[in-house]
Design an enzyme around this catalytic site. Sequence first.
Site, PDB file in Angstrom:
ATOM      1  N   TRP A 177     -21.182  11.359 -19.388  1.00 18.99           N
ATOM      2  CA  TRP A 177     -21.614  11.220 -17.995  1.00 18.99           C
ATOM      3  C   TRP A 177     -23.015  11.820 -17.853  1.00 18.99           C
ATOM      4  CZ3 TRP A 177     -18.469   8.126 -15.462  1.00 18.99           C
ATOM      5  CH2 TRP A 177     -17.098   8.115 -15.753  1.00 18.99           C
TER       6      TRP A 177
ATOM      7  N   TRP B  79      -9.918   7.709  -7.660  1.00 21.76           N
ATOM      8  CA  TRP B  79     -11.127   8.006  -8.450  1.00 21.76           C
ATOM      9  C   TRP B  79     -10.993   7.529  -9.887  1.00 21.76           C
ATOM     10  CZ3 TRP B  79     -15.984   8.822  -7.361  1.00 21.76           C
ATOM     11  CH2 TRP B  79     -16.296   9.128  -6.046  1.00 21.76           C
TER      12      TRP B  79
ATOM     13  N   TRP C 176     -16.550  11.266 -12.448  1.00 18.86           N
ATOM     14  CA  TRP C 176     -15.681  11.038 -11.288  1.00 18.86           C
ATOM     15  C   TRP C 176     -15.177  12.338 -10.664  1.00 18.86           C
ATOM     16  CZ3 TRP C 176     -10.657  12.863 -12.041  1.00 18.86           C
ATOM     17  CH2 TRP C 176     -10.254  13.071 -13.356  1.00 18.86           C
TER      18      TRP C 176
ATOM     19  N   ASN D  64     -10.739   2.364   3.100  1.00 22.28           N
ATOM     20  CA  ASN D  64     -10.370   2.198   1.692  1.00 22.28           C
ATOM     21  C   ASN D  64     -11.366   1.352   0.902  1.00 22.28           C
ATOM     22  OD1 ASN D  64      -8.489   2.378  -0.619  1.00 22.28           O
ATOM     23  ND2 ASN D  64      -8.294   0.173  -0.268  1.00 22.28           N
TER      24      ASN D  64
ATOM     25  N   GLU E 294       0.840  -1.214   0.000  1.00 24.15           N
ATOM     26  CA  GLU E 294       0.000   0.000   0.000  1.00 24.15           C
ATOM     27  C   GLU E 294       0.868   1.254   0.000  1.00 24.15           C
ATOM     28  OE1 GLU E 294      -3.158  -0.186  -0.623  1.00 24.15           O
ATOM     29  OE2 GLU E 294      -3.073  -2.358  -0.453  1.00 24.15           O
TER      30      GLU E 294
ATOM     31  N   TRP F 201       1.745   1.810  -3.461  1.00 25.40           N
ATOM     32  CA  TRP F 201       0.668   2.450  -4.239  1.00 25.40           C
ATOM     33  C   TRP F 201       0.749   3.968  -4.067  1.00 25.40           C
ATOM     34  CZ3 TRP F 201      -2.455   1.241  -8.064  1.00 25.40           C
ATOM     35  CH2 TRP F 201      -2.776  -0.094  -8.308  1.00 25.40           C
TER      36      TRP F 201
END
Length: 484
Positions: free
Chosen positions: A321, A397, A374, A356, A289, A292
């Site tokens: 969208w 996102w 988003w 998360n 993580e 990331w």
Amino acid sequence: MTSLHWFRSDLRIADNTALWHACRDASTSGGSVVGVYTICPDQWAEHDMAPVKVDLILRTLRELSTDLAELNIPLRILKLPRYADVPASLVSLCRELGARSLYLNKEYELNEVRRDERVAEAIAGQEISFHAFDDQTVVPPGSLRTGEGRWYTVFTPFKKSWIKLLEADGIPEVLPAPKKQAPLDPRAIFDPIPTLVANFDTWPRPELWPAGEKAAISRLSHFIELSINAYKDQRDIPSIDGTSTLSHHLSIGSISPRQCLHAALEANKGKLDGSDKSSAGGAKHWISELVWREFYRHLMVSFPRLSMARAFKPETELLKWRDDPASLNAWQEGRTGLPIVDAAMRSLLHTGWMHNRLRMVVAMYLTKDLLIDWRHGERHFMRHLVDGDLAQNNGGWQWSASTGTDAAPYFRIFNPISQSRKFDSDGTFIRRWVPELAELDNDDIHDPSGLPALLRSTLNYPEPIVDRAIVKDRVLAAFQAIRR
Ligand SMILES: Cc1cc2nc3c(=O)[nH]c(=O)nc-3n(C[C@H](O)[C@H](O)[C@H](O)COP(=O)(O)OP(=O)(O)OC[C@H]3O[C@@H](n4cnc5c(N)ncnc54)[C@H](O)[C@@H]3O)c2cc1C
């Protein structure tokens, strides 16, 4: 001679690369160090900073100012509306202090990079030296390249290369806090730390987020001692305190990623990776993580358009969208009629944080079930998160919306009800945040829409705002339209 250290997202004294260099250079030349922090309310508002994060910064500055005073380093505060006002103000502070050098740890977001370029130009004109350091990550963002010399855009090869580099070069050490500086001139100014910043409301629950370096280290030790070994199994269960909750400290720098990595390595028998079969398998997943976090910073440096609200995959800019303010509002307020989504969204509004697993669930729900852009979700998160961070928020996102690199494929759509049954199986998390449903059994609580109408009418809970039966076809059609 005086040196100025400009604190930004590095609000700590231990393992602070630029501060450590500023103090070491000052000690060898018989000089002194002054710290400065710039508060820019208009710019912060434009960047959608959340009141809970502003409150955390102010409380952290108070701790920092006390710790710095013990080292004979005064902390000055400059209140300026915008980044554009910073260069001239720093130059005049340097003049006031007779400072001949400016030290800082780099920030990588586009507006921050441009601000720092202006500052570097302004002080060069005054013959003040400029010292910028990479400090926010273990491996400097942008420094890893593929065998063909390209930027990494996929996580797994990035992580392999990250590990290979650290195995070859060694893990960067954690720097100690700087030594106490020479006694201060009695006229040295310690600016008071404000309790409020214009444009931002008071955050009513500061006790949720203990501030400062000591609180961060104590939280890290608590996690390493009690939870890291079980991290792999517990990290997806939102009702359990199974993750480190260090993201707010990492986002403002009251702890460094190197401090986190060294603690994790100790729990992982010194290994950056390692076998899942080892009892310390949780540490390996936690290190992943942290990688990331490094990956998303690396992407932001490599692809500046990510700081400009643009999709990583340019073709997805064509996606149609839906414009649906009522549904967006229901999502923001936790009134969608989907219990796990509502519980998560209400927990965000109340605490300034979200687990998360739930960030992924609600982001998928907004972008896939509701087919809403988003960017609306990204902005809402920034406006409410204590750990709001452009690189990670944008990465999360765009992953969920399938517009990012190495993102969830557009045809793999989370079913929020299955997610709810899997990760909140007995409904503990939902009961906490959606008390209207607290009396339902462990099955119905995930999807009350299946209950008889008469019973539903007694719950005071909204009907689902979207029919799940149409969701998949609608998303597939939207993505396939841009493929054509
Ligand atoms: C839609 C979405 C938005 C997000 N927005 C943010 C944000 O604004 N700020 C933020 O710090 N994180 C964000 N994340 C990542 C992640 O949700 C949080 O970092 C994590 O929940 C923080 O809890 P923790 O400190 O207990 O994490 P742990 O599980 O203990 O992980 C340790 C650290 O690793 C990093 N990390 C963990 N998970 C991720 C991840 N998926 N991506 C990148 N880094 C990660 C964080 O710095 C975290 O503190 C987002 C994720 C999604 C899906």
